[in-house]
Scaffold this active site. Sequence first.
Site, mmCIF file in Angstrom:
data_model
loop_
_atom_site.group_PDB
_atom_site.id
_atom_site.type_symbol
_atom_site.label_atom_id
_atom_site.label_comp_id
_atom_site.label_asym_id
_atom_site.label_seq_id
_atom_site.Cartn_x
_atom_site.Cartn_y
_atom_site.Cartn_z
ATOM 1 C CG ASP A 82 3.623 147.046 101.111
ATOM 2 O OD1 ASP A 82 3.345 147.628 100.045
ATOM 3 O OD2 ASP A 82 4.695 147.214 101.722
ATOM 4 C CB SER A 85 10.289 145.758 98.404
ATOM 5 O OG SER A 85 10.799 146.042 99.678
ATOM 6 C CG HIS A 116 7.002 149.855 99.766
ATOM 7 N ND1 HIS A 116 6.660 148.645 100.349
ATOM 8 C CD2 HIS A 116 8.283 149.691 99.354
ATOM 9 C CE1 HIS A 116 7.683 147.820 100.296
ATOM 10 N NE2 HIS A 116 8.682 148.423 99.679
#
Length: 723
Positions: free
Chosen positions: A218, A650, A82
């Site tokens: 991810d 992240s 992402h």
Amino acid sequence: MKKTLLLLSLVAAPALAGEGKWTPQQVLELDPAWLKAQGLQVPPERLWDPKRGTGLLAGTVNVGGCTGAFIAETGLVITNHHCVFSIIQEHSTTQRDLITQGFLAKSREEELPGKGSRIQVPRSFKDVTKEMYAAVPAGADDLTRQKALERKEKELVAECEKRPATRCRVASFDGGVQFVLSDSVELADVRLVYAPPRAVGEYGGEEDNWMWPRHTGDFSIVRAYSAPDGSAAKYDTKNVPYKAEFFFPLATEGVKPDDFVMVLGYPGTTYRTLLAEEMAERQARFYPRVIDVYGELIRILEEEGEKDPAGKIAVASHLKGMHNRYKNSGGQLAGLKRGRIVEKQRESEAAVVAWAEKRKEYAGALAARSELLSLQAARAKTFEREFLLDTVRGAVKAPALAVLLARLSQERVKPDLERRPEFMERELPRLADRLEREQKNLFTAADKRMFLALVRRAQGLGEGERIAAIDKHFGKTYDAKKVSAKLDTLYAKTKVLNLAERQKMAGETEAQLRARKDALLDFGLDLSAEVVALEEQRDRRAGATTRLMPEWRRAVMAHAGKPIAPDANSTLRVSFAKVKGYTPRDGAFYTPQTTLAGVMEKHTGQEPFDVPAKVAAAAEAKKYGPWVDAQLKDVPVNFLADADTTGGNSGSPTVNGKGQLVGVNFDRVWENVANDFGYNPDVARNVNVDVRYVLWLLDQVEDADGLLRELGVRKDPKAQERR
């Protein structure tokens, strides 16, 4: 600072178990024996050497609001799927849908450049607290104080950035107790090497977001490039892979329960230093309003996207960000209630107040807290207006671009040091990139409906909270037909949404923009005036905060009698952790690892649990290769640790005691979302992609032999035979 760090080293073991996002400077002061006992197998000075201004931590890079990590000397960086979604979206079309299909560059020539993508490699950190406060004139009011601090920050950054390809910033710690200047090398040529299919990178979608058990891949891999002489350079076919001095080799053996790990990264913002009343406002007003407003905007994007395949691609990145913020807000509310965080903060503050009242030297701290509470009460009166004003210029593309062009024309005429920080010369290339990049994100049908929804809300505001630009251009009372008609005309006639025209506007004066008689531009210019007034109001508040908060925080730290890790502020931090499961509720215990079998158990053939055919085929054939875990008897997919993380982490590398990559952080569990307000060791769990799942996908699914060899991983001959 030295005194604080000395105290830290004396009480390192009891103070650091799980909790704390620690700066590189603080890590150097920890008790080496304690770190070794936890599982660190490299000397702490290998993590960061202040004399050289580098170390293993320099392998942890900033990737535009996310974190990433060098995993090879040849500039390869691993981060979250992402986090580089914009690059994937940029190169996706209805004919070549890389979002759905994924992407693998079979050679360096096939790697895809990301417009505006940048990677920052940390180089040094310097305490500039004295310099910052020396710039504040004696007797300055709060606005003057903030302006003086901002100007000094600009001067320090300008001096720091005289070195080519350098990106610097001054960060405030504990509301102004300390200011630190960070210096990074900025690499402007970033190219996509590998992205899994969306059904891997987002497996489980919003249903699984923030949840456990999780089975999401991810991650993505990009490569940073430099000029042939090693210096940073913009995209050029002659550029060569950046040579990383420090990188994290892949630990092919992975992790097991109770293993020591470190999560390194650039955590964004946490709120543990807020007063209880400030936390209460976020609980009572801010998060419910996000859920309300963003919930409506999400429905609009989803409905319009289903009507148009190209539009669905255009809004994909925007929708993803909105979904994340929406669900995060729900998790914050649940966590604040479950953990009684506001109540505990009130109890904690009361204890500090009672302690300070017995000590004359802390009278100033008590007065500071009282004034901070008064400022909070005053700010609450304009909450609704400020929230909507921010949303109109942030969530909807057309007004956002119009306001940006208006502000650019107004700020560009000022001397550089007098401009707002986001409009200084150093930011203009980024603004130009944004003006171009947003073209890929435009879908007027959805944008128009979102604008309509926000106009309706603004027209419902009470007296004293009105947004004048909305009233002027759309009227004071909501009439769906009339507002829709005005928006139809505005979108049909504006040139702001035309890339070539928008790029011309970026160089025009305010008078030239007004002469265009473009209704959207006129709205942007009018809204800009209100934004400027709001910014000045917020500057005054910020000046008051730096005047008052340090007094209060020093009392809090003195009362604690032990070091308190500062709130996250997008600077490099380290969190020490163990691989651990947890108990989310009575009668349930979650183990810390998930497997490929779990991926297939969730597979329904429908979004968000639709395993790509090539992944399913390898899993069903049990083509595990060398990536099977002996204890699990399967390929590990995700694992939990009790690291102290937040947004900005992240893509953070999760590394073992040897400094080898064992995973990539990408989320927190639902019960831990409110960790931003306070660490709870019982439920503080971050979610990581296991490096063995990364390697299994590259090996058994993608046959990415060249990439694996570059990563220093050799395929098992038996795996070759089975294939």
